[in-house]
Scaffold this motif. Structure first.
Motif, PDB file in Angstrom:
ATOM      1  N   GLU A   1       0.065  55.165  90.865  1.00 13.76           N
ATOM      2  CA  GLU A   1      -0.195  54.090  89.973  1.00 13.76           C
ATOM      3  C   GLU A   1      -0.775  54.510  88.825  1.00 13.76           C
ATOM      4  O   GLU A   1      -1.540  55.636  88.656  1.00 13.76           O
ATOM      5  CB  GLU A   1      -1.316  53.239  90.738  1.00 13.76           C
ATOM      6  CG  GLU A   1      -2.718  53.890  91.112  1.00 13.76           C
ATOM      7  CD  GLU A   1      -3.577  52.459  91.760  1.00 13.76           C
ATOM      8  OE1 GLU A   1      -3.210  51.786  92.393  1.00 13.76           O
ATOM      9  OE2 GLU A   1      -4.920  52.610  91.390  1.00 13.76           O
TER      10      GLU A   1
ATOM     11  N   HIS B   1       6.420  55.761  95.695  1.00 15.46           N
ATOM     12  CA  HIS B   1       5.954  54.494  95.472  1.00 15.46           C
ATOM     13  C   HIS B   1       5.268  54.260  94.269  1.00 15.46           C
ATOM     14  O   HIS B   1       4.143  54.965  93.993  1.00 15.46           O
ATOM     15  CB  HIS B   1       5.111  54.158  96.855  1.00 15.46           C
ATOM     16  CG  HIS B   1       5.570  53.672  97.831  1.00 15.46           C
ATOM     17  ND1 HIS B   1       5.738  52.424  98.501  1.00 15.46           N
ATOM     18  CD2 HIS B   1       6.293  54.385  98.809  1.00 15.46           C
ATOM     19  CE1 HIS B   1       6.295  52.568  99.796  1.00 15.46           C
ATOM     20  NE2 HIS B   1       6.723  53.498 100.027  1.00 15.46           N
ATOM     21  N   VAL B   2       5.829  53.550  93.395  1.00 20.00           N
ATOM     22  CA  VAL B   2       5.410  53.579  91.927  1.00 20.00           C
ATOM     23  C   VAL B   2       4.541  52.132  91.546  1.00 20.00           C
ATOM     24  O   VAL B   2       5.345  51.172  91.884  1.00 20.00           O
ATOM     25  CB  VAL B   2       6.173  53.892  90.726  1.00 20.00           C
ATOM     26  CG1 VAL B   2       5.668  53.916  89.513  1.00 20.00           C
ATOM     27  CG2 VAL B   2       6.914  55.238  91.290  1.00 20.00           C
ATOM     28  N   ASN B   3       3.452  52.114  91.123  1.00 15.94           N
ATOM     29  CA  ASN B   3       2.807  50.877  90.577  1.00 15.94           C
ATOM     30  C   ASN B   3       2.241  50.963  89.217  1.00 15.94           C
ATOM     31  O   ASN B   3       1.342  51.712  89.086  1.00 15.94           O
ATOM     32  CB  ASN B   3       1.821  50.407  91.747  1.00 15.94           C
ATOM     33  CG  ASN B   3       0.942  49.326  91.532  1.00 15.94           C
ATOM     34  OD1 ASN B   3       1.557  48.230  90.689  1.00 15.94           O
ATOM     35  ND2 ASN B   3      -0.190  49.179  91.767  1.00 15.94           N
ATOM     36  N   ILE B   4       2.854  50.103  88.609  1.00 14.57           N
ATOM     37  CA  ILE B   4       2.609  50.361  86.881  1.00 14.57           C
ATOM     38  C   ILE B   4       2.101  49.043  86.470  1.00 14.57           C
ATOM     39  O   ILE B   4       2.477  48.029  86.621  1.00 14.57           O
ATOM     40  CB  ILE B   4       3.962  50.785  85.998  1.00 14.57           C
ATOM     41  CG1 ILE B   4       4.559  52.065  86.707  1.00 14.57           C
ATOM     42  CG2 ILE B   4       3.216  50.775  84.721  1.00 14.57           C
ATOM     43  CD1 ILE B   4       3.673  53.243  86.430  1.00 14.57           C
ATOM     44  N   GLN B   5       0.844  49.318  85.592  1.00 13.80           N
ATOM     45  CA  GLN B   5       0.217  48.016  85.323  1.00 13.80           C
ATOM     46  C   GLN B   5       0.586  48.136  83.583  1.00 13.80           C
ATOM     47  O   GLN B   5      -0.029  48.976  82.936  1.00 13.80           O
ATOM     48  CB  GLN B   5      -1.178  48.079  85.263  1.00 13.80           C
ATOM     49  CG  GLN B   5      -1.883  46.856  84.710  1.00 13.80           C
ATOM     50  CD  GLN B   5      -3.280  46.796  84.907  1.00 13.80           C
ATOM     51  OE1 GLN B   5      -3.832  47.116  86.073  1.00 13.80           O
ATOM     52  NE2 GLN B   5      -4.263  46.614  84.165  1.00 13.80           N
TER      53      GLN B   5
ATOM     54  N   GLU C   1       5.531  59.739 102.330  1.00 13.21           N
ATOM     55  CA  GLU C   1       5.265  58.823 101.068  1.00 13.21           C
ATOM     56  C   GLU C   1       4.049  59.402 100.110  1.00 13.21           C
ATOM     57  O   GLU C   1       3.009  59.735 100.567  1.00 13.21           O
ATOM     58  CB  GLU C   1       4.619  57.203 101.637  1.00 13.21           C
ATOM     59  CG  GLU C   1       5.548  56.544 102.440  1.00 13.21           C
ATOM     60  CD  GLU C   1       5.012  55.190 102.712  1.00 13.21           C
ATOM     61  OE1 GLU C   1       3.894  54.571 101.959  1.00 13.21           O
ATOM     62  OE2 GLU C   1       5.508  54.709 103.638  1.00 13.21           O
TER      63      GLU C   1
ATOM     64  N   ASP D   1      10.973  45.741  82.998  1.00  9.36           N
ATOM     65  CA  ASP D   1      11.709  46.069  84.144  1.00  9.36           C
ATOM     66  C   ASP D   1      12.719  47.002  83.961  1.00  9.36           C
ATOM     67  O   ASP D   1      12.810  47.848  84.901  1.00  9.36           O
ATOM     68  CB  ASP D   1      12.639  44.843  84.760  1.00  9.36           C
ATOM     69  CG  ASP D   1      11.666  43.949  85.560  1.00  9.36           C
ATOM     70  OD1 ASP D   1      10.542  44.590  86.033  1.00  9.36           O
ATOM     71  OD2 ASP D   1      11.685  42.973  85.956  1.00  9.36           O
TER      72      ASP D   1
ATOM     73  N   LEU E   1      10.589  50.157  83.682  1.00  9.23           N
ATOM     74  CA  LEU E   1      10.017  50.537  85.051  1.00  9.23           C
ATOM     75  C   LEU E   1      11.094  51.365  85.906  1.00  9.23           C
ATOM     76  O   LEU E   1      10.739  52.181  86.648  1.00  9.23           O
ATOM     77  CB  LEU E   1       9.515  49.127  85.583  1.00  9.23           C
ATOM     78  CG  LEU E   1       8.925  49.309  86.979  1.00  9.23           C
ATOM     79  CD1 LEU E   1       7.537  50.523  87.156  1.00  9.23           C
ATOM     80  CD2 LEU E   1       8.481  48.061  87.716  1.00  9.23           C
TER      81      LEU E   1
ATOM     82  N   HIS F   1      -1.757  52.807  84.209  1.00 14.46           N
ATOM     83  CA  HIS F   1      -1.568  52.011  83.202  1.00 14.46           C
ATOM     84  C   HIS F   1      -0.755  52.204  81.902  1.00 14.46           C
ATOM     85  O   HIS F   1      -0.986  53.526  81.890  1.00 14.46           O
ATOM     86  CB  HIS F   1      -2.943  51.476  82.890  1.00 14.46           C
ATOM     87  CG  HIS F   1      -4.133  50.814  83.685  1.00 14.46           C
ATOM     88  ND1 HIS F   1      -5.297  50.213  83.292  1.00 14.46           N
ATOM     89  CD2 HIS F   1      -3.801  50.754  85.202  1.00 14.46           C
ATOM     90  CE1 HIS F   1      -5.842  49.726  84.523  1.00 14.46           C
ATOM     91  NE2 HIS F   1      -5.030  50.243  85.649  1.00 14.46           N
TER      92      HIS F   1
ATOM     93  N   GLU G   1      10.804  54.729  87.744  1.00 12.26           N
ATOM     94  CA  GLU G   1      10.775  55.123  89.051  1.00 12.26           C
ATOM     95  C   GLU G   1      11.822  56.135  89.412  1.00 12.26           C
ATOM     96  O   GLU G   1      11.785  56.993  90.018  1.00 12.26           O
ATOM     97  CB  GLU G   1      11.127  53.787  89.623  1.00 12.26           C
ATOM     98  CG  GLU G   1       9.986  52.654  89.764  1.00 12.26           C
ATOM     99  CD  GLU G   1      10.338  51.422  90.443  1.00 12.26           C
ATOM    100  OE1 GLU G   1       9.449  50.694  91.042  1.00 12.26           O
ATOM    101  OE2 GLU G   1      11.491  51.052  90.305  1.00 12.26           O
TER     102      GLU G   1
ATOM    103  N   HIS H   1       2.319  58.301  96.489  1.00 10.78           N
ATOM    104  CA  HIS H   1       2.165  56.997  95.550  1.00 10.78           C
ATOM    105  C   HIS H   1       1.562  57.521  94.251  1.00 10.78           C
ATOM    106  O   HIS H   1       0.876  58.371  94.159  1.00 10.78           O
ATOM    107  CB  HIS H   1       0.982  55.971  96.267  1.00 10.78           C
ATOM    108  CG  HIS H   1       1.468  55.462  97.592  1.00 10.78           C
ATOM    109  ND1 HIS H   1       1.589  54.063  97.887  1.00 10.78           N
ATOM    110  CD2 HIS H   1       2.188  55.927  98.711  1.00 10.78           C
ATOM    111  CE1 HIS H   1       2.082  53.751  98.851  1.00 10.78           C
ATOM    112  NE2 HIS H   1       2.405  54.811  99.546  1.00 10.78           N
TER     113      HIS H   1
END
Length: 304
Positions: free
Chosen positions: A252, A285-289, A248, A267, A270, A254, A274, A250
């Protein structure tokens, strides 16, 4: 978004565990034989090989436990489960390689100043046992060592052990036929240097993962420039990329948008980000603010 089949990996994990257990058993036999043989024959190289083998037994047990732990389910108290157990095991094993190496160098230096007569026949036969048993263990773990840091640490311990046994065999033959007893210390020193050489990279790699450093394969500035080129994206900032374990990576970040878009529009974007990160850089693993007109630092890397 990315689906993986777990059936094969469970079977593969069971096989890894079984191979580790066999290697532990073989190494316990070698260690006991070499300790007795080293004391009886007076060979420091044999005792140093036994010490190394004992560290192997410990490292293989650590690897086996980590391999079992890494399969435990995540929970409220451990949201990542034990996914890092194998990285921690690799770090511990690499550290023990280095410590054992330093102890061997000290002993070899002392013995070189004061060489002793050694019962070479015992040394020869026990080193052959070490070569056979470690050779078998090396073959068992070789395949998994290419893709898994924990298995690589166990594999390296065993490979250096096999090399050490080859060196001890050569030393035994030289002592038997040429009475070159000083060779025992020289070989011990050579084994120790080889341990340091092999262990350092692994120690460095596992430390990088534990410290959450950006993986070498990830060019953050290039990725940011490529996401910035997406339509409707104004700015990518506050980026963190880290490796959780071997499987994995990751990311993240903004992301500032030019317009006040809806959640459904976000969406769609995003989904594209991804797919791009997974296909191009294996980031899974992608985390976007998402942000619009927010007054915060716009640097790529922001100190939290």
């Amino acid at each position: 978004m990315h689906h993986h089949s777990h059936t094969h990996s469970h079977h593969h994990n069971d096989l890894k565990g079984r191979n580790l257990l066999i290697s532990i058993f073989l190494n316990v036999i070698i260690t006991i034989s070499q300790i007795i043989g080293g004391i009886v024959s007076g060979s420091l190289a044999l005792l140093s090989d036994a010490l190394h083998n004992f560290s192997d037994v410990l490292s293989l047990v650590v690897s086996y436990v980590a391999n079992k732990l890494s399969k435990q389910q995540a929970s409220i108290h451990r949201t990542f489960g034990y996914k890092r157990a194998e990285i921690l095991a690799a770090f511990i094993n690499a550290s023990t390689l280095m410590i054992v190496a330093v102890l061997l160098i000290i002993e070899a230096f002392k013995r070189f100043q004061n060489p002793q007569i050694i019962e070479s026949n015992l040394v020869i036969w026990l080193s052959v046992l070490g070569i056979v048993a470690n050779g078998l263990s090396v073959l068992l773990l070789k395949k998994d060592s290419k893709a898994n840091m924990n298995m690589k640490s166990a594999y390296l311990h065993l490979l250096t052990d096999m090399m050490a046994s080859v060196a001890v065999l050569i030393g035994g033959l030289l002592m038997k036929y040429y009475q070159m007893y000083w060779i025992d210390s020289v070989l011990t020193f050579a084994i120790a240097l080889y341990l340091i050489y092999m262990g350092f990279d692994l120690l460095k790699d596992s430390t990088k993962v534990l410290m959450l450093f950006t993986p070498n394969t990830i060019p953050i500035k290039k990725i940011v420039a490529e996401i910035n080129a997406f339509q409707s994206i104004k700015n990518v900032h506050h980026v963190h990329v880290w490796q959780l374990n071997e499987e994995e990576i990751h990311l993240e970040a903004h992301i500032d948008f030019h317009e006040d878009i809806t959640l459904s529009q976000f969406d769609v974007i995003l989904h594209k980000i991804e797919a791009f990160l997974y296909d191009e850089y294996d980031i899974n693993h992608v985390n976007i603010q998402p942000e619009f007109g927010k007054d915060d630092a716009k640097d790529i890397i922001v100190q939290d």
